[in-house]
Design an enzyme around this catalytic site. Structure first.
Site, PDB file in Angstrom:
ATOM      1  CB  CYS A   1      -2.493   0.015  -5.602  1.00 29.15           C
ATOM      2  SG  CYS A   1      -3.902  -0.036  -4.500  1.00 29.15           S
TER       3      CYS A   1
ATOM      4  CB  CYS B   1      -3.516   2.427  -2.589  1.00 28.03           C
ATOM      5  SG  CYS B   1      -2.693   0.870  -2.241  1.00 28.03           S
TER       6      CYS B   1
ATOM      7  CB  CYS C   1      -0.981  -0.016   1.162  1.00 28.77           C
ATOM      8  SG  CYS C   1      -0.235  -0.043   2.783  1.00 28.77           S
TER       9      CYS C   1
END
Length: 130
Positions: free
Chosen positions: A85, A81, A7
């Site tokens: 990401c 995220c 992340c």
């Protein structure tokens, strides 16, 4: 086999996933976590709740790391995220969309931890024959 949970900050969800991966995956799977912009430490609520509810001390062997510290990765798992990401070259990509509990109540945190645990247990079943 190397699996990495990534992340942005590598302070919460990916750290929780790494901890559960180390607990549930068989010995042939090396488990890592990392982020594009790692925090200075693992999220305090994540550390506290994992110790209290799962008897897992993430600070014992884990710390936030940058993506470039990862070895060659076979399976990359992104945690959700938001905008983008991180990506690391891999053989297989798994994209999870798990809410970031940072700064939220213990109840929300515990729900997210349980969700991550469930995802790790599902992955563990997939890899049990390795």
């Amino acid at each position: 086999m190397n699996i990495a949970f990534v992340c942005t900050q590598n302070s919460c969800r990916s750290q929780i996933a790494e901890a559960f991966g180390k607990k549930y995956f068989n010995q042939k799977i090396n488990v890592y976590s990392a982020g594009t912009d790692p925090a200075s430490e693992i999220n305090n609520s994540a550390v506290r709740l994992m110790k209290e509810y799962y008897s897992i001390d993430m600070e014992k062997e884990q710390y936030p790391k940058k993506l470039d510290k990862l070895p060659n990765i076979d399976i990359l798992v992104t945690m959700g995220c938001g905008v983008k990401c991180p990506f690391v070259p891999c053989k297989k990509l798994i994209e999870l969309n798990i809410e970031d509990p940072a700064g939220k109540s213990d109840e929300i945190f515990l729900n997210v931890i349980a969700e991550i645990k469930g995802e790790i247990q599902k992955l563990s079943e997939q890899f049990s024959d390795l």
